[in-house]
Design a protein around this motif. Structure first.
Motif, PDB file in Angstrom:
ATOM      1  N   ALA A 296       0.810  -1.392   0.103  1.00  0.00           N
ATOM      2  CA  ALA A 296       0.103  -0.042   0.078  1.00  0.00           C
ATOM      3  C   ALA A 296       0.875   1.169  -0.157  1.00  0.00           C
ATOM      4  N   SER A 297       0.576   2.195   0.748  1.00  0.00           N
ATOM      5  CA  SER A 297       1.220   3.347   0.975  1.00  0.00           C
ATOM      6  C   SER A 297       2.529   3.577   1.641  1.00  0.00           C
ATOM      7  N   LEU A 298       2.961   2.554   1.980  1.00  0.00           N
ATOM      8  CA  LEU A 298       4.422   2.409   2.593  1.00  0.00           C
ATOM      9  C   LEU A 298       5.432   2.597   1.460  1.00  0.00           C
ATOM     10  N   THR A 299       4.635   2.291   0.117  1.00  0.00           N
ATOM     11  CA  THR A 299       5.632   2.737  -1.061  1.00  0.00           C
ATOM     12  C   THR A 299       5.955   4.035  -0.839  1.00  0.00           C
ATOM     13  N   LYS A 300       5.240   5.104  -0.401  1.00  0.00           N
ATOM     14  CA  LYS A 300       5.807   6.576  -0.469  1.00  0.00           C
ATOM     15  C   LYS A 300       7.038   6.754   0.082  1.00  0.00           C
ATOM     16  N   THR A 301       7.366   5.929   1.095  1.00  0.00           N
ATOM     17  CA  THR A 301       8.834   6.027   1.658  1.00  0.00           C
ATOM     18  C   THR A 301       9.849   6.084   0.547  1.00  0.00           C
ATOM     19  N   MET A 302       9.458   5.365  -0.268  1.00  0.00           N
ATOM     20  CA  MET A 302      10.666   5.217  -1.491  1.00  0.00           C
ATOM     21  C   MET A 302      10.527   6.232  -2.186  1.00  0.00           C
TER      22      MET A 302
ATOM     23  N   MET B  24      17.238  -4.313  -1.302  1.00  0.00           N
ATOM     24  CA  MET B  24      15.918  -4.809  -1.066  1.00  0.00           C
ATOM     25  C   MET B  24      15.665  -5.999  -2.186  1.00  0.00           C
ATOM     26  N   GLU B  25      16.065  -7.272  -2.025  1.00  0.00           N
ATOM     27  CA  GLU B  25      16.176  -8.122  -3.021  1.00  0.00           C
ATOM     28  C   GLU B  25      14.930  -8.933  -3.436  1.00  0.00           C
ATOM     29  N   HIS B  26      13.788  -8.459  -2.630  1.00  0.00           N
ATOM     30  CA  HIS B  26      12.472  -9.177  -3.019  1.00  0.00           C
ATOM     31  C   HIS B  26      11.535  -8.293  -3.370  1.00  0.00           C
ATOM     32  N   THR B  27      11.783  -7.013  -3.762  1.00  0.00           N
ATOM     33  CA  THR B  27      10.974  -6.004  -4.116  1.00  0.00           C
ATOM     34  C   THR B  27      10.870  -5.349  -5.512  1.00  0.00           C
ATOM     35  N   ASN B  28       9.564  -4.903  -5.972  1.00  0.00           N
ATOM     36  CA  ASN B  28       9.422  -4.328  -7.259  1.00  0.00           C
ATOM     37  C   ASN B  28       8.301  -3.397  -7.232  1.00  0.00           C
ATOM     38  N   PHE B  29       8.571  -2.306  -7.793  1.00  0.00           N
ATOM     39  CA  PHE B  29       7.714  -1.063  -7.735  1.00  0.00           C
ATOM     40  C   PHE B  29       7.325  -0.883  -9.124  1.00  0.00           C
ATOM     41  N   THR B  30       5.968  -0.608  -9.138  1.00  0.00           N
ATOM     42  CA  THR B  30       5.370  -0.356 -10.458  1.00  0.00           C
ATOM     43  C   THR B  30       4.627   1.200 -10.586  1.00  0.00           C
ATOM     44  N   ASN B  31       4.439   1.659  -9.255  1.00  0.00           N
ATOM     45  CA  ASN B  31       3.876   3.050  -9.189  1.00  0.00           C
ATOM     46  C   ASN B  31       4.578   3.762  -7.990  1.00  0.00           C
ATOM     47  N   PRO B  32       4.243   5.233  -7.826  1.00  0.00           N
ATOM     48  CA  PRO B  32       4.944   5.861  -6.718  1.00  0.00           C
ATOM     49  C   PRO B  32       3.927   6.015  -5.571  1.00  0.00           C
ATOM     50  N   HIS B  33       2.852   5.453  -5.851  1.00  0.00           N
ATOM     51  CA  HIS B  33       1.950   5.493  -4.608  1.00  0.00           C
ATOM     52  C   HIS B  33       1.477   4.242  -3.901  1.00  0.00           C
ATOM     53  N   GLY B  34       1.456   2.967  -4.394  1.00  0.00           N
ATOM     54  CA  GLY B  34       1.198   1.977  -3.819  1.00  0.00           C
ATOM     55  C   GLY B  34      -0.143   1.349  -4.061  1.00  0.00           C
ATOM     56  N   LEU B  35      -1.061   2.042  -4.857  1.00  0.00           N
ATOM     57  CA  LEU B  35      -2.336   1.625  -5.166  1.00  0.00           C
ATOM     58  C   LEU B  35      -2.421   0.398  -5.820  1.00  0.00           C
ATOM     59  N   ASP B  36      -3.249  -0.549  -5.702  1.00  0.00           N
ATOM     60  CA  ASP B  36      -3.360  -1.785  -6.240  1.00  0.00           C
ATOM     61  C   ASP B  36      -3.598  -1.910  -7.697  1.00  0.00           C
TER      62      ASP B  36
ATOM     63  N   LYS C  88      -7.699  -1.934  -0.170  1.00  0.00           N
ATOM     64  CA  LYS C  88      -8.507  -3.405  -0.164  1.00  0.00           C
ATOM     65  C   LYS C  88      -7.733  -4.411  -0.107  1.00  0.00           C
ATOM     66  N   LEU C  89      -6.744  -4.524  -0.596  1.00  0.00           N
ATOM     67  CA  LEU C  89      -6.115  -6.016  -1.070  1.00  0.00           C
ATOM     68  C   LEU C  89      -4.970  -6.087  -0.094  1.00  0.00           C
ATOM     69  N   ALA C  90      -4.230  -4.801   0.354  1.00  0.00           N
ATOM     70  CA  ALA C  90      -3.139  -4.866   1.065  1.00  0.00           C
ATOM     71  C   ALA C  90      -3.414  -4.889   2.561  1.00  0.00           C
ATOM     72  N   LYS C  91      -4.670  -4.606   2.909  1.00  0.00           N
ATOM     73  CA  LYS C  91      -5.113  -4.106   4.170  1.00  0.00           C
ATOM     74  C   LYS C  91      -4.326  -3.339   4.929  1.00  0.00           C
ATOM     75  N   ARG C  92      -4.425  -3.098   6.219  1.00  0.00           N
ATOM     76  CA  ARG C  92      -3.707  -2.171   6.908  1.00  0.00           C
ATOM     77  C   ARG C  92      -2.142  -2.215   7.205  1.00  0.00           C
ATOM     78  N   CYS C  93      -1.200  -1.432   6.634  1.00  0.00           N
ATOM     79  CA  CYS C  93       0.073  -1.438   6.686  1.00  0.00           C
ATOM     80  C   CYS C  93       0.582  -0.368   7.579  1.00  0.00           C
ATOM     81  N   LEU C  94       1.787  -0.440   8.166  1.00  0.00           N
ATOM     82  CA  LEU C  94       2.446   0.569   9.209  1.00  0.00           C
ATOM     83  C   LEU C  94       3.767   0.410   8.937  1.00  0.00           C
ATOM     84  N   ALA C  95       4.531   1.630   8.767  1.00  0.00           N
ATOM     85  CA  ALA C  95       5.987   1.662   9.313  1.00  0.00           C
ATOM     86  C   ALA C  95       6.128   2.563  10.251  1.00  0.00           C
ATOM     87  N   SER C  96       6.753   2.347  11.320  1.00  0.00           N
ATOM     88  CA  SER C  96       6.557   3.132  12.495  1.00  0.00           C
ATOM     89  C   SER C  96       8.220   3.331  12.902  1.00  0.00           C
TER      90      SER C  96
END
Length: 389
Positions: A64-70, A152-164, A233-241
């Motif tokens: 989800a939006s934890l993407t925005k950290t990157m 980050m060996e197991h990561t792939n980004f396709t957008n800057p916001h994390g929408l599904d 809706k698909l990722a559910k609640r995510c948090l980086a703290s």
């Protein structure tokens, strides 16, 4: 005489009991990690980068939006904060969280970053991506380049916001923990994500936008200072703290966590309590080579800095050190020059290294003891971690 014998016997028994109990106190095992609601989670020590806890740590999951950290750290490193950015038409009306940008509106990159991280503006994400990368695909290329650089060996980004938008946008708890730790080393990023309220411009309106940070941990947890919330809706609640206590910072990732606030709080409490920083090297400490090296009379090898590392008490015995030298002979002419490194290992994994300089003066720090006595450990006469021989 009988009384003396009795008291002497009592003293002996007392000392025996103390000696028996002291090792148990020193090697006491860490408390078990807390039970979490999260499907995936990770805890990291920010300074050292050590992963302290992992649950499904390498499982590929939606973030989800934890993407925005990157998105934020790429923009901070590649852009100019005071640059004027024009909102492109494709950024207007992006679904999900928004700071209600208008087509053609101008804001600084710094203002957009606050909108991105405090209010999770998807419109801000697209605007930033277009400004920095020329397009969303161009920017996601930069995101993936940075991910590879961080490890980050197991990561792939396709957008800057994390929408599904596809199954190809994913990361893992451990990878996202690495990202948080990396980003938190940047002072601009730290300032943004620790801000609770921020006013930014709103072109064409009579008032500014007031941004309230969605991260409730900033209010709920003592020492909290970041990082980002997320939900789809698909990722559910995510948090980086993240939180800092006594100068030490930990960061957590929880993915698909129905009780994310409590998950993060429990993880950080556990980390602070069970992984104290151990001082393994002190600045100015003299080190004796453990390989054949000729030291000219009056020369010494001394460390350039302190080295601390988060360790459970029972792990200190697994620390060992190795001196790696660049020269086989050390002379007084090399005074102040780099001569080698003191490498530190936890079992077979190298956890750090400290440069060794040549000094022709007597070291200011007395050669430390190779180990500490049981009584010193029990009473705290000597503080810190292992001393280097």
């Amino acid at each position: 005489m009988n009384i003396r014998k009795y008291l002497s016997g009592v003293l002996v028994v007392f000392l025996f009991i103390q000696m028996a109990l002291t090792p148990a106190a020193v090697v006491k095992a860490a408390a078990a990690p807390p039970s979490l609601s999260a499907e995936g989670a990770a805890l990291i020590d920010v300074e050292s980068g050590r992963i302290l806890y992992s649950k499904n740590g390498t499982k590929k999951m939606r973030i989800a939006s934890l993407t925005k950290t990157m998105t934020a750290i790429v923009a901070i490193e590649m852009g100019k904060l005071d640059a004027q950015v024009t909102v492109p038409p494709q950024a207007v009306g992006v679904e999900g969280s928004s700071i209600y940008l208008k087509n053609g509106e101008k804001l600084t990159l710094e203002e957009l970053l606050y909108g991105l991280m405090l209010r999770s503006g998807n419109d801000a994400a697209v605007t930033i991506a277009t400004h920095i990368g020329g397009s969303v695909p161009g920017f996601t290329y930069l995101m993936n380049e940075k991910a590879a650089m961080i490890g980050m060996e197991h990561t792939n980004f396709t957008n800057p916001h994390g929408l599904d938008d596809s199954n190809q946008h994913y990361s893992t708890p451990e990878d996202m923990a690495k990202l948080s730790a990396y980003a938190l080393h940047n002072p601009v990023f730290r300032q943004i994500v620790s801000t609770k309220v921020k006013d930014i411009s709103w072109e064409g309106e009579q008032w500014d936008r007031r941004l309230l940070n969605k991260n409730k941990m900033l209010h709920l947890y003592n020492g909290a200072d970041g990082v980002k919330t997320g939900y789809t809706k698909l990722a559910k609640r995510c948090l980086a703290s993240s939180a800092t206590r006594d100068g030490r910072q930990l960061a957590t990732i929880t993915l698909n966590a129905s009780d994310d606030w409590n998950d993060s709080a429990k993880l950080m409490d556990w980390g602070f309590a069970n992984y104290p920083l151990q001082e393994l090297v002190k600045k100015g400490q003299e080190v004796k080579p453990d390989t054949p090296v000729t030291l000219e009379a009056g020369t010494h090898l001394v460390t350039t800095n302190d080295f601390q590392y988060p360790l459970q008490t029972t792990e200190t015995e697994a620390i060992h050190k190795r001196v790696v030298m660049g020269e086989s002979t050390v002379t007084s002419k090399m005074n102040g020059q780099l001569a080698g490194f003191l490498q530190l290992y936890l079992k077979e994994k190298m956890i750090g290294q400290v440069p060794l300089l040549v000094s022709v003066d007597a070291p200011t720090l007395a050669a430390p003891q190779a180990s500490r006595s049981m009584w010193q450990q029990f009473w705290g006469i000597v503080s810190g971690g292992l001393w280097s021989a």
